[in-house]
Motif scaffolding. Structure first.
Motif, PDB file in Angstrom:
ATOM      1  N   TYR A 129       0.847  -1.192   0.000  1.00 27.29           N
ATOM      2  CA  TYR A 129       0.000   0.000   0.000  1.00 27.29           C
ATOM      3  C   TYR A 129       0.888   1.249   0.000  1.00 27.29           C
ATOM      4  CZ  TYR A 129      -3.294   3.510   1.756  1.00 27.29           C
ATOM      5  OH  TYR A 129      -4.038   4.645   1.937  1.00 27.29           O
ATOM      6  N   ILE A 133       0.779   4.370  -2.688  1.00 27.30           N
ATOM      7  CA  ILE A 133       0.565   5.782  -2.319  1.00 27.30           C
ATOM      8  C   ILE A 133       1.521   6.666  -3.122  1.00 27.30           C
ATOM      9  CG2 ILE A 133       0.876   7.471  -0.442  1.00 27.30           C
ATOM     10  CD1 ILE A 133      -0.157   5.263   1.473  1.00 27.30           C
ATOM     11  N   ALA A 136       0.234   7.012  -6.557  1.00 26.98           N
ATOM     12  CA  ALA A 136      -1.001   7.817  -6.584  1.00 26.98           C
ATOM     13  C   ALA A 136      -0.705   9.310  -6.436  1.00 26.98           C
ATOM     14  CB  ALA A 136      -1.953   7.345  -5.484  1.00 26.98           C
ATOM     15  N   MET A 137       0.424   9.634  -5.798  1.00 26.73           N
ATOM     16  CA  MET A 137       0.817  11.038  -5.657  1.00 26.73           C
ATOM     17  C   MET A 137       1.049  11.694  -7.016  1.00 26.73           C
ATOM     18  SD  MET A 137       3.489  11.141  -2.498  1.00 26.73           S
ATOM     19  CE  MET A 137       2.897  10.864  -0.799  1.00 26.73           C
ATOM     20  N   VAL A 139      -0.707  11.215  -9.724  1.00 26.71           N
ATOM     21  CA  VAL A 139      -1.900  11.203 -10.569  1.00 26.71           C
ATOM     22  C   VAL A 139      -2.938  12.166 -10.003  1.00 26.71           C
ATOM     23  CG1 VAL A 139      -3.700   9.748 -11.536  1.00 26.71           C
ATOM     24  CG2 VAL A 139      -1.427   8.789 -11.131  1.00 26.71           C
ATOM     25  N   SER A 140      -3.472  13.018 -10.861  1.00 21.58           N
ATOM     26  CA  SER A 140      -4.479  13.961 -10.375  1.00 21.58           C
ATOM     27  C   SER A 140      -5.881  13.388 -10.550  1.00 21.58           C
ATOM     28  CB  SER A 140      -4.320  15.301 -11.103  1.00 21.58           C
ATOM     29  OG  SER A 140      -5.497  15.681 -11.748  1.00 21.58           O
ATOM     30  N   VAL A 141      -6.694  13.595  -9.519  1.00 18.15           N
ATOM     31  CA  VAL A 141      -8.084  13.111  -9.557  1.00 18.15           C
ATOM     32  C   VAL A 141      -8.835  13.784 -10.702  1.00 18.15           C
ATOM     33  CG1 VAL A 141     -10.275  13.032  -8.285  1.00 18.15           C
ATOM     34  CG2 VAL A 141      -8.113  12.658  -7.076  1.00 18.15           C
ATOM     35  N   GLN A 142      -8.590  15.079 -10.884  1.00 23.22           N
ATOM     36  CA  GLN A 142      -9.280  15.799 -11.958  1.00 23.22           C
ATOM     37  C   GLN A 142      -8.997  15.156 -13.319  1.00 23.22           C
ATOM     38  OE1 GLN A 142      -7.589  17.469  -9.492  1.00 23.22           O
ATOM     39  NE2 GLN A 142      -8.610  19.392  -8.992  1.00 23.22           N
ATOM     40  N   LEU A 162     -14.028   3.774  -5.469  1.00 25.71           N
ATOM     41  CA  LEU A 162     -12.659   4.297  -5.490  1.00 25.71           C
ATOM     42  C   LEU A 162     -11.696   3.371  -6.229  1.00 25.71           C
ATOM     43  CD1 LEU A 162     -10.605   6.415  -4.622  1.00 25.71           C
ATOM     44  CD2 LEU A 162     -10.403   5.234  -2.430  1.00 25.71           C
TER      45      LEU A 162
ATOM     46  N   PHE B  73       2.445   6.682   9.771  1.00 32.12           N
ATOM     47  CA  PHE B  73       2.196   6.247   8.386  1.00 32.12           C
ATOM     48  C   PHE B  73       1.318   7.281   7.670  1.00 32.12           C
ATOM     49  CE2 PHE B  73       0.146   4.086   4.900  1.00 32.12           C
ATOM     50  CZ  PHE B  73       1.080   3.177   4.432  1.00 32.12           C
ATOM     51  N   LYS B  76       2.661  10.352   6.029  1.00 34.05           N
ATOM     52  CA  LYS B  76       3.265  10.256   4.692  1.00 34.05           C
ATOM     53  C   LYS B  76       2.240  10.447   3.585  1.00 34.05           C
ATOM     54  CE  LYS B  76       6.959   7.264   6.139  1.00 34.05           C
ATOM     55  NZ  LYS B  76       7.690   6.025   5.841  1.00 34.05           N
ATOM     56  N   ILE B  77       0.962  10.301   3.908  1.00 32.73           N
ATOM     57  CA  ILE B  77      -0.082  10.638   2.935  1.00 32.73           C
ATOM     58  C   ILE B  77      -0.368  12.132   3.058  1.00 32.73           C
ATOM     59  CG2 ILE B  77      -2.445  10.183   2.189  1.00 32.73           C
ATOM     60  CD1 ILE B  77      -2.257   7.454   3.502  1.00 32.73           C
ATOM     61  N   VAL B  89       5.630  16.413   1.607  1.00 30.26           N
ATOM     62  CA  VAL B  89       5.965  15.119   2.201  1.00 30.26           C
ATOM     63  C   VAL B  89       7.117  15.287   3.193  1.00 30.26           C
ATOM     64  CG1 VAL B  89       6.681  12.760   1.699  1.00 30.26           C
ATOM     65  CG2 VAL B  89       5.272  13.999   0.055  1.00 30.26           C
ATOM     66  N   LEU B 160      -6.023  18.062  -7.129  1.00 29.41           N
ATOM     67  CA  LEU B 160      -6.270  17.121  -6.034  1.00 29.41           C
ATOM     68  C   LEU B 160      -5.602  15.821  -6.462  1.00 29.41           C
ATOM     69  CD1 LEU B 160      -7.837  16.340  -3.417  1.00 29.41           C
ATOM     70  CD2 LEU B 160      -9.770  15.750  -4.885  1.00 29.41           C
ATOM     71  N   ALA B 161      -4.578  15.413  -5.714  1.00 32.33           N
ATOM     72  CA  ALA B 161      -3.864  14.197  -6.110  1.00 32.33           C
ATOM     73  C   ALA B 161      -4.601  12.983  -5.557  1.00 32.33           C
ATOM     74  CB  ALA B 161      -2.430  14.225  -5.613  1.00 32.33           C
ATOM     75  N   LEU B 162      -4.499  11.875  -6.298  1.00 32.95           N
ATOM     76  CA  LEU B 162      -5.264  10.677  -5.938  1.00 32.95           C
ATOM     77  C   LEU B 162      -5.000  10.224  -4.509  1.00 32.95           C
ATOM     78  CD1 LEU B 162      -7.187   8.411  -6.744  1.00 32.95           C
ATOM     79  CD2 LEU B 162      -5.240   7.176  -7.707  1.00 32.95           C
ATOM     80  N   HIS B 163      -3.734  10.285  -4.081  1.00 34.43           N
ATOM     81  CA  HIS B 163      -3.428   9.752  -2.744  1.00 34.43           C
ATOM     82  C   HIS B 163      -4.117  10.532  -1.637  1.00 34.43           C
ATOM     83  CE1 HIS B 163      -0.684  13.154  -2.735  1.00 34.43           C
ATOM     84  NE2 HIS B 163      -0.471  12.952  -1.454  1.00 34.43           N
ATOM     85  N   LEU B 165      -7.158  11.290  -1.525  1.00 32.95           N
ATOM     86  CA  LEU B 165      -8.438  10.621  -1.243  1.00 32.95           C
ATOM     87  C   LEU B 165      -8.243   9.461  -0.271  1.00 32.95           C
ATOM     88  CD1 LEU B 165     -10.226  10.318  -4.730  1.00 32.95           C
ATOM     89  CD2 LEU B 165     -10.197  12.233  -3.146  1.00 32.95           C
ATOM     90  N   PHE B 166      -7.005   8.969  -0.169  1.00 31.97           N
ATOM     91  CA  PHE B 166      -6.765   7.793   0.676  1.00 31.97           C
ATOM     92  C   PHE B 166      -6.733   8.161   2.161  1.00 31.97           C
ATOM     93  CE2 PHE B 166      -3.922   5.819  -2.906  1.00 31.97           C
ATOM     94  CZ  PHE B 166      -5.008   5.834  -3.756  1.00 31.97           C
TER      95      PHE B 166
END
Lengths: 390, 390
Positions: A129, A133, A136-137, A139-142, A162, B73, B76-77, B89, B160-163, B165-166
């Motif tokens: 996981y 992470i 995923a940093m 990649v933009s959700v938009q 998700l 942990f 780090k997100i 970060v 908004l980066a994907l991570h 949302l985590f």
């Protein structure tokens, strides 16, 4: 004359991103890493699936390093491309069974000796996981939600879970791990493959070139070939079934099938018989030959002609069964023809006793469009000609 | 009279979800698992952080099983709550250093013997990507993006980066792992804590009750106490600094600080001196006592009074320094008062030579609002009274 390299760039190709780069790669002496990935979601392949596999074969014939990537991990996420709900989750057993038949069937088209088969669970099951992470940093959700299928889900009220956002990223990771130079895939995989380019760039790799393939039109001549539209020809269907289904395609599709399903070159297509029925029969024979060999194909042709002749005779004998509406469900047509209950009609269909224009019909809910010549066989000797009341 | 149980339910509480359930839990004989989680993003705590810690202490005093959860942990997100960009970060070293001081400072408020300290890297670092996919299947993107902070990012053009949302999901997993009965947190953590309830329900656990705390208003009397607004009183500041800063709060904040920072009960608040300055001084003394003990607090009071008397004397001696605008930057006021360059003025501030109303001022960009009595000390003997030109 079609040179092998030109065929790679043109045959059945909808779009290449980036074409100039792929031309350069092909001109270099480098052995290219060519990826074709597939999720084993279904047990059987049809002619529509054969296009990408044949493209992979074209790369094989040029001597490149071709990888058939089985998405046994990505299947557990489920490709959201073009869907309006999350895919049902397959069990490990289902995935294992599907991938076995998938590989067996794919080998009917690609050269087994030249194909590296990889499973993405090899590396993806080891991703933590914490690793994900970090990906995923980047990649933009938009950007993700700009995809039409996701955007539709966001506005239409169909839930988007998700994990579905993870799919394009995860299959893109495969390209990073394999350092792919080229990825082949269906047009519907275009956005997933482009994500591969993005993640490769972010990992400091040159981005893969994407070969997005055309879709084969189904036997109905209208929609993309798909099991769900019941307009498909399965690679493992019997030679007679295959032949019969192929003879049912509209005439104007014959040349498309010659190119995209029989893999004939332009010269071969030019040399086909001119008469529509003969032309179609020759193409059907060529396709059946690919999967069942020459003698089986020839046998299928003869069987079909026999049935056709029988049908011609029957055509005169058969009484017409006319409906006032545009279409009728197979179940109702059979019940009407045999003057029996829906239950009994259903049983007849289930037993495989019903054929339409020589094709065995197993789906009682098949909707028969009442246009053109339609001959329904029930059992060996009952024929009814279906049509629309004028 | 405030019973301990009533205090748990009311003191500094903005909202409890679900209050009836928490009352029932408190009435049962069960030892409750009470979670307070914090990400070690900053090295120092201030009085604003003390509220949740004191709430945890109230549960400790009722004999419950209290957990101080260090989000080494989740740091780090990065918690996206209320932010319009992804958090920077932190390195592992920064996180380790921060969490050490955090725990040391938290122990000034909670009972170290009764506190279980846990680190969420214990379990989260063992979560695989495949595990996380299963969790993500339970969460809808639409629901996540309904959060005001995320919704703003989607529409405002801030990526908004994907991570990000985590984050809510990951800290919610902590509640599942710990089987928390109660989670304490700031009001800004409300949505994260509610996600804990959701994932617990989906894991078949009874959902935790969420105690969302009030925010302490900063020394400016206007905004929530925060380091970024420079309106905070740090838990490790010297007793004199603390006392001075506390005496600078607006009078109408005294009783709020008595309750939320000095942790006085309603009876104790009733018994405070009536004169505003004496009342504030008593509250300040009580707060300093919590972090430095009784004698240090008393000494701070005396020092302050001495300075105050000095200031009174100086008030007469000091020449006025008037500005036409509403406010002035500390740097400019010092440069003006000392008739020196900004560089020299900056150095004076840096050396700790500048005080405003007895409070050492370290930020050259501090904006002095020119209202009320303002005495600026530069070094030991230079005083200037600041004001606004009429």
């Amino acid at each position: 004359m079609d040179s092998s390299r030109d065929l790679v760039l043109t045959w059945a190709v909808a779009e290449i991103i980036n074409k100039a780069s792929l031309v350069k790669r092909l001109e270099s002496k480098k052995k290219l890493v060519v990826k074709f990935g597939v999720d084993p979601t279904k047990p059987d392949l049809h002619l529509g699936h054969a296009l990408s596999l044949h493209k992979l074969r074209q790369f094989q014939e040029l001597g490149h390093d071709t990888i058939l990537l089985i998405g046994d991990f990505t299947t557990k996420i489920g490709d959201p491309s073009g869907r309006n709900s999350a895919r049902p989750v397959l069990t490990d057993d289902e995935i294992q069974a599907n991938l076995k038949t998938y590989i067996d069937q794919a080998k009917l088209i690609i050269d087994p000796k030249k194909t590296k088969i990889r499973f993405n669970s090899e590396w993806l099951s080891k991703v933590s996981y914490a690793d994900f992470i970090k990906v995923a940093m980047q990649v933009s959700v938009q950007t993700l939600l700009e995809r039409e299928d996701f955007a539709n889900r966001m506005t239409s009220g169909h839930s988007l879970a998700l994990h579905e956002l993870f799919y394009p990223i995860t299959q893109a990771l495969d390209s990073v791990v394999m350092k792919a130079d080229v990825e082949i895939g269906g047009w519907d995989q275009r956005l997933n493959m482009l994500m591969g380019r993005e993640l490769q760039k972010k990992s400091g790799q040159p981005p893969q070139d994407v070969v997005a393939m055309k879709a084969l039109v189904g036997t109905d001549g209208e929609r993309k070939m798909s099991k769900s539209f019941d307009n498909y020809v399965g690679l493992t269907e019997s030679s007679d079934q295959m032949f019969g289904k192929l003879m049912s395609i509209p005439d104007q599709l014959t040349d498309q099938y010659a190119e995209l399903a029989a893999f004939l070159g332009s010269d071969e297509i030019k040399a086909l018989p001119k008469h529509p029925r003969d032309r179609k029969a020759r193409v059907a024979e060529k396709i059946v030959e690919l999967y069942h060999g020459g003698s089986a194909a020839n046998k299928a042709l003869q069987n079909f002609n026999q049935t056709f002749r029988d049908k011609k005779v029957a055509n005169h004998m058969a009484s017409e069964l006319l409906f006032s509406q545009e279409s009728v469900l197979l179940l109702h047509a059979v019940a009407e023809a045999s003057q029996c209950s829906n239950t009994h009609a259903g049983r007849l269909i289930e037993q495989g006793a019903v054929k339409l224009n020589g094709v065995k019909m197993m789906d009682p809910n098949f909707e028969i469009m009442l246009t053109g010549e339609l001959m329904m066989h029930i059992g060996k000797h009952a024929f009814r000609k279906l049509g629309r009341r004028k």
